[in-house]
Write an enzyme that holds these catalytic residues in place. Structure first.
Site, short mmCIF file in Angstrom:
data_model
loop_
_atom_site.label_atom_id
_atom_site.label_comp_id
_atom_site.label_asym_id
_atom_site.label_seq_id
_atom_site.Cartn_x
_atom_site.Cartn_y
_atom_site.Cartn_z
N ASP A 134 36.12 -11.46 31.34
CA ASP A 134 35.31 -11.45 32.57
C ASP A 134 35.08 -12.88 33.03
O ASP A 134 34.66 -13.73 32.25
CB ASP A 134 33.98 -10.75 32.30
CG ASP A 134 33.29 -10.32 33.58
OD1 ASP A 134 33.98 -10.14 34.61
OD2 ASP A 134 32.06 -10.17 33.57
N HIS A 141 27.23 -16.32 43.67
CA HIS A 141 26.57 -15.65 42.56
C HIS A 141 26.09 -16.67 41.52
O HIS A 141 24.94 -16.63 41.08
CB HIS A 141 27.52 -14.64 41.91
CG HIS A 141 26.97 -14.02 40.65
ND1 HIS A 141 25.89 -13.17 40.64
CD2 HIS A 141 27.34 -14.17 39.35
CE1 HIS A 141 25.63 -12.81 39.39
NE2 HIS A 141 26.49 -13.39 38.60
N GLU A 207 27.02 -4.96 38.45
CA GLU A 207 27.68 -6.16 38.95
C GLU A 207 28.87 -5.69 39.76
O GLU A 207 29.77 -5.01 39.24
CB GLU A 207 28.12 -7.08 37.81
CG GLU A 207 26.92 -7.73 37.12
CD GLU A 207 27.27 -8.85 36.14
OE1 GLU A 207 28.40 -8.81 35.58
OE2 GLU A 207 26.43 -9.75 35.94
N GLU A 209 32.19 -6.07 41.04
CA GLU A 209 33.35 -6.90 40.70
C GLU A 209 34.62 -6.15 41.10
O GLU A 209 34.60 -4.96 41.40
CB GLU A 209 33.40 -7.16 39.18
CG GLU A 209 32.18 -7.85 38.64
CD GLU A 209 32.39 -8.45 37.25
OE1 GLU A 209 33.55 -8.67 36.84
OE2 GLU A 209 31.37 -8.70 36.57
N ASP A 241 30.48 -3.93 36.32
CA ASP A 241 30.24 -4.51 34.99
C ASP A 241 28.73 -4.42 34.69
O ASP A 241 27.99 -5.37 34.88
CB ASP A 241 30.73 -5.96 34.98
CG ASP A 241 30.78 -6.52 33.57
OD1 ASP A 241 30.94 -5.74 32.62
OD2 ASP A 241 30.67 -7.75 33.44
N GLN A 248 20.09 -9.66 28.12
CA GLN A 248 20.92 -10.84 28.38
C GLN A 248 20.09 -12.13 28.27
O GLN A 248 20.51 -13.11 27.66
CB GLN A 248 21.51 -10.72 29.79
CG GLN A 248 22.46 -11.83 30.19
CD GLN A 248 23.07 -11.58 31.58
OE1 GLN A 248 22.86 -10.54 32.19
NE2 GLN A 248 23.80 -12.55 32.08
N TYR A 252 21.60 -14.68 25.29
CA TYR A 252 22.83 -15.33 25.76
C TYR A 252 23.03 -16.77 25.31
O TYR A 252 24.14 -17.29 25.40
CB TYR A 252 22.98 -15.20 27.28
CG TYR A 252 22.29 -16.26 28.11
CD1 TYR A 252 20.93 -16.21 28.35
CD2 TYR A 252 23.02 -17.32 28.66
CE1 TYR A 252 20.31 -17.16 29.12
CE2 TYR A 252 22.40 -18.28 29.42
CZ TYR A 252 21.06 -18.21 29.65
OH TYR A 252 20.45 -19.15 30.41
N LYS A 261 26.10 -6.74 27.93
CA LYS A 261 27.24 -6.48 28.80
C LYS A 261 28.19 -5.43 28.23
O LYS A 261 28.97 -4.84 28.98
CB LYS A 261 28.05 -7.77 28.98
CG LYS A 261 27.27 -8.91 29.61
CD LYS A 261 27.23 -8.74 31.12
CE LYS A 261 26.63 -9.97 31.76
NZ LYS A 261 26.73 -9.90 33.22
CA CA Z 1 30.39 -9.55 34.81
#
Ligand code: CA
Length: 423
Positions: A134, A141, A207, A209, A241, A248, A252, A261
């Site tokens: 990804d 963004h 998300e 995408e 996604d 997160q 992360y 994710k």
């Molecule tokens: Ca993503």
């Protein structure tokens, strides 16, 4: 080899509604099943699916380098393994067979068993995903996320304008449109807690995408240049996604997203070939500073694909919450593939590359609830009077995309999934 299937003058002897996203110029590939037959490869035209396994048995693809069993499989991978030129020749042949000028298939009515109403088939995950990567390629963004979580004055991290930033995702949880998603549980650290808690995520997000799927690449140790990249791209899909923002936020650092994710990523079922998208190629945003030599490219490497996201709830009709476009992406697919392989990393048939959330320049074009509702401070109003900061249980998220030009419209269908309560 010419892409004859893209000829805008072509019309099919199959009736296709004028506003259909699946005219003869599209011919996307997918995997379907019916009550009578197991999974097999198909091509969509109008409201019909052409059964490629059946067509191969009739001998229509005999001289194209495929074997009939390539099409009677659970995934498109055996067909894709024949490579870019073989798939181009196959799509050209299907176009010939479905065009008004055709006699061999059109007039052979006993063979029309190969044409099935799309309402009578079940669509399946089209590709056996090998590796899923990804990217994070929308400047808008990345800037929005930087403003919200770091420093508005230095929203983009220093590497962002130099590297198509990406990470390795999880292939096992890539699911087809229509498959429900269960609200994930995990570790969350509320701001006023000293220690984390274990709970269902309260901030499940989509998300917006697009994904691209690859043919077999080069052997390990070799690289794919930006000029070569398109030879290794089979086609594109819509891609949601799913992300749990609260999980997160806590997990992360330092290695990036993990359980926030990998609980689910939903893809649309029809893969629109990169060939079919060529008439809609367009310039990418100007890149400043000038990128390093291996990331430089020539020609139009983006595609003008209109995208939208809608939310539907049991008590509430569908509400469009975002309209964006694939062409806003700062880093293009050729650069992503060149960067991915510049160190010698090999890509394989069936790898999936996500674009990263595609946000446009205006607040109504942002590609996630995180941005649309601006960290919960500007909730989205729904038609039934309710508000959304993130996705609620039993909400359905629907993403759609299409290209349109000179009366030809080529679409991706939709990726649609309901969020079920946590187990
Ligand atoms: Ca993503």
């Amino acid at each position: 080899m010419q892409i004859t299937a893209n000829n805008p003058e072509l019309r099919s002897w199959i009736s296709v509604a004028p506003d259909s996203e699946f005219p003869i110029q599209n011919l996307p590939f997918g995997i379907f099943e019916t009550a009578q037959h197991g999974k097999r490869a198909g091509v969509r035209i109008g409201d019909f699916v052409l059964d490629l396994a059946q067509m191969a048995q009739f001998g229509y693809f005999d001289d194209l380098g495929f074997v009939a069993s390539d099409f009677s499989q659970d995934y498109l991978n055996p067909m894709m393994r024949r490579g870019k030129l073989a798939v181009r020749a196959l799509r050209n042949r299907i176009s010939e067979l479905l065009a008004t000028a055709n006699h061999s298939f059109r007039l052979n009515e006993s063979q029309h068993v190969a044409l099935l109403p799309v309402a009578n088939v079940e669509m399946c995950l089209p590709v056996q995903i090998g590796d899923y990567t990804d990217f994070y390629s929308s400047k808008e963004h990345a800037t929005n996320v930087g403003i919200m979580f770091r420093d508005p004055a230095n929203a983009l991290l220093p590497n962002w304008l130099w590297i198509p930033v990406g990470y390795h995702g999880r292939a096992s949880s890539v699911i087809a449109s229509g498959h429900p998603v269960v609200r994930p549980k995990g570790q969350i650290k509320p701001d006023d807690n000293a220690a984390p808690i274990f709970a269902a995520s309260r901030q499940v997000d989509f998300e917006l995408e697009m994904g691209f799927l690859t043919f077999d690449g080069k052997p390990i140790g070799e690289s794919i240049s930006t000029a070569e990249a398109e030879d290794y791209i089979f086609g594109l899909c819509l891609f949601n996604d799913w992300s749990a923002r609260d999980i997160q936020k806590w997990e992360y650092v330092p290695l990036g997203p993990f359980l926030a994710k990998n609980f689910a990523s939903s893809m649309s079922c029809w893969i629109v070939t990169l060939d079919a998208l060529q008439p809609f190629a367009c310039p990418t945003p100007a890149q400043d500073p000038e990128v390093l030599s291996y990331l430089q490219f020539e020609g139009n490497k983006s595609y003008d694909i209109h995208l939208e996201v809608a939310i539907e709830a049991p008590s509430c009709p569908e509400q469009v919450v975002s309209r964006s476009n694939f062409k806003y992406m700062y880093w293009n697919m050729a650069q992503q593939l060149a960067h991915h392989t510049v160190n010698g990393c090999n890509i394989r048939c069936g790898d999936l590359m996500g674009s990263g959330t595609i946000s446009g320049p205006t607040p109504d074009s942002y590609g996630s609830m995180l941005e649309l509702a601006w960290k919960g401070t500007k909730p989205i109003q729904m038609p039934d009077g309710s508000e959304r900061r993130f996705i609620q249980d039993n909400d359905t998220v629907i993403m759609r995309g299409h290209c349109a030009q000179n009366g030809i419209k080529i679409g991706f269908g939709e990726v649609k999934s309901i969020l079920l309560p946590a187990h």
